[in-house]
Scaffold this motif. Structure first.
Motif, PDB file in Angstrom:
ATOM      1  N   ASN B 267      54.899 -29.797 -12.517  1.00  9.54           N
ATOM      2  CA  ASN B 267      53.752 -30.569 -13.015  1.00  9.54           C
ATOM      3  C   ASN B 267      54.099 -32.040 -13.200  1.00  9.54           C
ATOM      4  O   ASN B 267      53.283 -32.925 -12.921  1.00  9.54           O
ATOM      5  CB  ASN B 267      53.237 -29.987 -14.331  1.00  9.54           C
ATOM      6  N   LEU B 268      55.328 -32.306 -13.661  1.00  9.19           N
ATOM      7  CA  LEU B 268      55.757 -33.701 -13.825  1.00  9.19           C
ATOM      8  C   LEU B 268      55.993 -34.358 -12.473  1.00  9.19           C
ATOM      9  O   LEU B 268      55.550 -35.483 -12.234  1.00  9.19           O
ATOM     10  CB  LEU B 268      57.048 -33.772 -14.653  1.00  9.19           C
ATOM     11  N   LYS B 269      56.661 -33.642 -11.576  1.00  6.82           N
ATOM     12  CA  LYS B 269      57.055 -34.262 -10.296  1.00  6.82           C
ATOM     13  C   LYS B 269      55.830 -34.612  -9.461  1.00  6.82           C
ATOM     14  O   LYS B 269      55.790 -35.660  -8.805  1.00  6.82           O
ATOM     15  CB  LYS B 269      57.983 -33.337  -9.517  1.00  6.82           C
ATOM     16  N   ASP B 271      52.960 -35.231 -10.704  1.00  5.74           N
ATOM     17  CA  ASP B 271      52.010 -35.975 -11.531  1.00  5.74           C
ATOM     18  C   ASP B 271      50.716 -35.172 -11.739  1.00  5.74           C
ATOM     19  O   ASP B 271      49.614 -35.704 -11.653  1.00  5.74           O
ATOM     20  CB  ASP B 271      51.707 -37.350 -10.904  1.00  5.74           C
TER      21      ASP B 271
END
Lengths: 419, 419
Positions: B267-269, B271
């Motif tokens: 989810n972070l990678k 965005d």
């Protein structure tokens, strides 16, 4: 001069021999280097890369790993960490720092910028284990204007010791923070640092409380503006955290050439806030390196884990998946980390100081191997590091650090005394 | 029945012998267990813990590790990932899944909930390497109502194969997402899953685009509300991501007993956004487990790294450092992960399926060892895992997985065919 041949390593996709003479890379060549050497490492199947430089930590806090987690900041500090730290002494800090260095070496780090109590013990540990370290003349003024006695004794002892030490270690001036050290002392320590061309290591803009207190005490100024008003920001000022930055702060930092140490994992664990990577680094152009912070608030010293979290987090915080690409993050953790502290290393090249890692190319985390920078930042962990070389010395070979069992036994004994 | 004795392991601070008969823990005792056994593991200096259960991944995407990173989503998919995936075939997916399983085993994971093309190859890889796996009858309808041919062939082949397989593997129904599968198919697949007491695996509420498209196409509904309107949410519905959740969505998920798979790093990678851990899990009470997602968007399969990121991120997102404490995160990755898929494991206890890890207590990452849950979540990495047992079989001993070199060679060859 002592010679070390690294034979048939993979460097930037080429197979090379690397000759280290003394503490420097002497020759890097695709042709095999013939001769007789004090030691030869067979590096077939190994990838040669620069090691990591840890921009901010409190190494001995490794002994407090898992001691208290997942608490509100003041509960954590007042009821757990500070009472434990009251048991510290020179021997405990020495044991804890050695444990930290062991962990750093095993995960490919050869330098740490430290700030902690009983600094002479930190210096001894770094020297005994042959890593590079910046050791803090720490100042925490419980009563403004009065140095903590531990600091005063430690700092005096450091001055006596440093002359007899290797070039791998050096001292910094380290006022803890703007809320624990008064303005006169902040200025005075900076004047000494400037006179000696030494570094100035300080925690800055870490918590919202710090921001509010600073504004109240210093006429609405941010911590960066306050430090700038004291004249202490320059290219040798190394500022841990900088989570809370106004646009004006970013401009000041860039113009002064001061260095931010981003500690992504610590900032998340302590709920300090989201570091504005895109604003401060990508667009703001602030010199920025990475640090693990201490093991209480992370809880590891792995720069692999730190790089991954920094790279991932920056994207969603900025709402832009192109921010903090792997190559940039890797450079921050290696070449930029070394350059920040004037260490002529962090790049594998002839003439540079001989700091390097050999990674196991057959570790599944590095397969298939499309992009080494990406694999190091997003996939690798300590299990990929086979051999660690610092200043021409082999600190770990085939994943074995000499004396490891003794270091761990001593650390366990020291940790038991913290309860 | 086959017997395996784990001798003198540390379990919850006690020294125990553990007898495995067939695929179950038969006896756990502080007194040494006498007798003759097919195999005995000397576990002195080793810590016995449950292994990890990976709630959502696309295992074969390990072959695309580092293939393309740090790009905008549609650039990444259209110009890099999809063109590479066009080269996929049964042999490539088999090689990629084996690489992924190797990586999972080395980092302590014994189960993965998969969703990918050429599922028969995934099933064969899981069986050959003796891990547990949920294999997807995937549906992606390029034209609504028409199954992709690859899926249709694969799904038919899966039905033929599964009868001859071990109990470690089972099939799920896996409509890819609400934007790739039409409502009728979503309902029809759920009806089949319900009739067979099988699982229903779907990506939900991952991106902002999905939220907007859903609202436009389905009268302002959120993806969760839409799925609920189709009647497909129940205790066997496993929903990857759920990054974007309204309070009403959280209530629906809790009431239906559906399971969220949180993939913090992916989810972070990409965005995608910040998963609302405190709202959905701490306060919302939604059943939630952890997954790594595929190696393109992570880029590792390590549940250690996934646990750490999930735990750290939740705190700052919630502005509350007490959220997502280590013990809760560890349970999500172990016991809760197993329970979600009806696997009677994830806890070391007599009668449970014999899934376990032996960790090296002298690895510096586990020293001093004040709190094992904290050390596993915040400090450990794959280097801590010495031995992996799944279903009574020893998959790795002393950090050696039989056949590792062949798996890596085949993966490299397969990856070369993706360009």
């Amino acid at each position: 001069m002592k010679t070390l041949l690294i034979s048939r390593a993979t460097l930037d996709g080429r197979t090379v021999d690397v000759l280290i003479e003394g503490n420097r890379f002497k020759t890097i060549s695709e042709a095999p280097i013939e001769g007789t050497f004090d030691r030869t490492i067979d590096a077939r199947g190994k990838i040669l890369v620069p090691p990591f430089y840890n921009g901010h930590t409190h190494a001995a806090m490794n002994l407090l790993r898992g001691f208290a987690d997942d608490l509100q900041l003041m509960d954590w500090l007042q009821n757990h960490i500070w009472p434990a730290e009251a048991h510290l002494d020179d021997r405990i800090v020495y044991a804890g720092t050695r444990l930290a260095i062991l962990e750093m070496v095993r995960s490919g780090t050869v330098f740490f910028n430290d700030m902690y109590w009983y600094a002479p013990a930190v210096l001894r540990a770094a020297e005994d284990m042959k890593v590079r370290a910046a050791i803090a003349r720490q100042a925490i003024e419980v009563t403004p204007g009065v140095n903590n006695p531990t600091n005063v004794e430690s700092n005096a002892a450091l001055e006596d010791m440093i002359g007899g030490c290797s070039d791998r270690v050096f001292l910094t001036y380290a006022p803890h923070a703007i809320y624990t050290v008064c303005g006169d002392s902040l200025r005075e320590m900076h004047a000494k640092a400037a006179a000696e061309k030494s570094y100035y290591h300080i925690h800055v803009a870490e918590t919202r409380t710090e921001m509010e207190t600073c504004a109240k005490m210093h006429g609405g100024m941010t911590p960066i503006a306050y430090l700038d008003s004291l004249g202490v920001l320059d290219a040798r000022t190394v500022m841990a955290h900088c989570v809370h930055l106004a646009d004006g702060d970013i401009r000041i930092i860039r113009e002064r050439g001061a260095v931010i140490v981003h500690n992504a994992q610590s900032n998340l664990k302590l709920d300090s806030g989201f570091f504005p990577f895109k604003r401060a680094v990508t667009e703001g152009g602030c010199r920025t390196v990475l640090g693990t912070d201490g093991c209480c608030s992370n809880n590891s010293m792995s720069m692999f884990s730190e790089m991954k979290t920094a790279a991932l987090l920056a994207k969603t915080v900025a709402d832009d998946p192109t921010v903090a690409p792997a190559a940039q993050i890797l450079k921050m953790a290696t070449a930029d980390g070394a350059a920040t502290f004037g260490i002529n290393a962090g790049v594998i090249a002839e003439g540079k100081l001989a700091d390097a890692l050999l990674l196991d190319a057959s570790n599944s985390l590095l397969v298939p191997g499309f992009n080494l920078a990406s694999d190091l930042v997003y996939a690798a962990d300590s299990s990929c590091v086979d051999t660690v070389i610092c200043d021409g010395n082999v600190l770990m070979a085939n994943r074995v650090v000499p004396g490891e069992a003794d270091i761990i036994a001593a650390a366990r004994e020291a940790a038991a005394r913290l309860r």
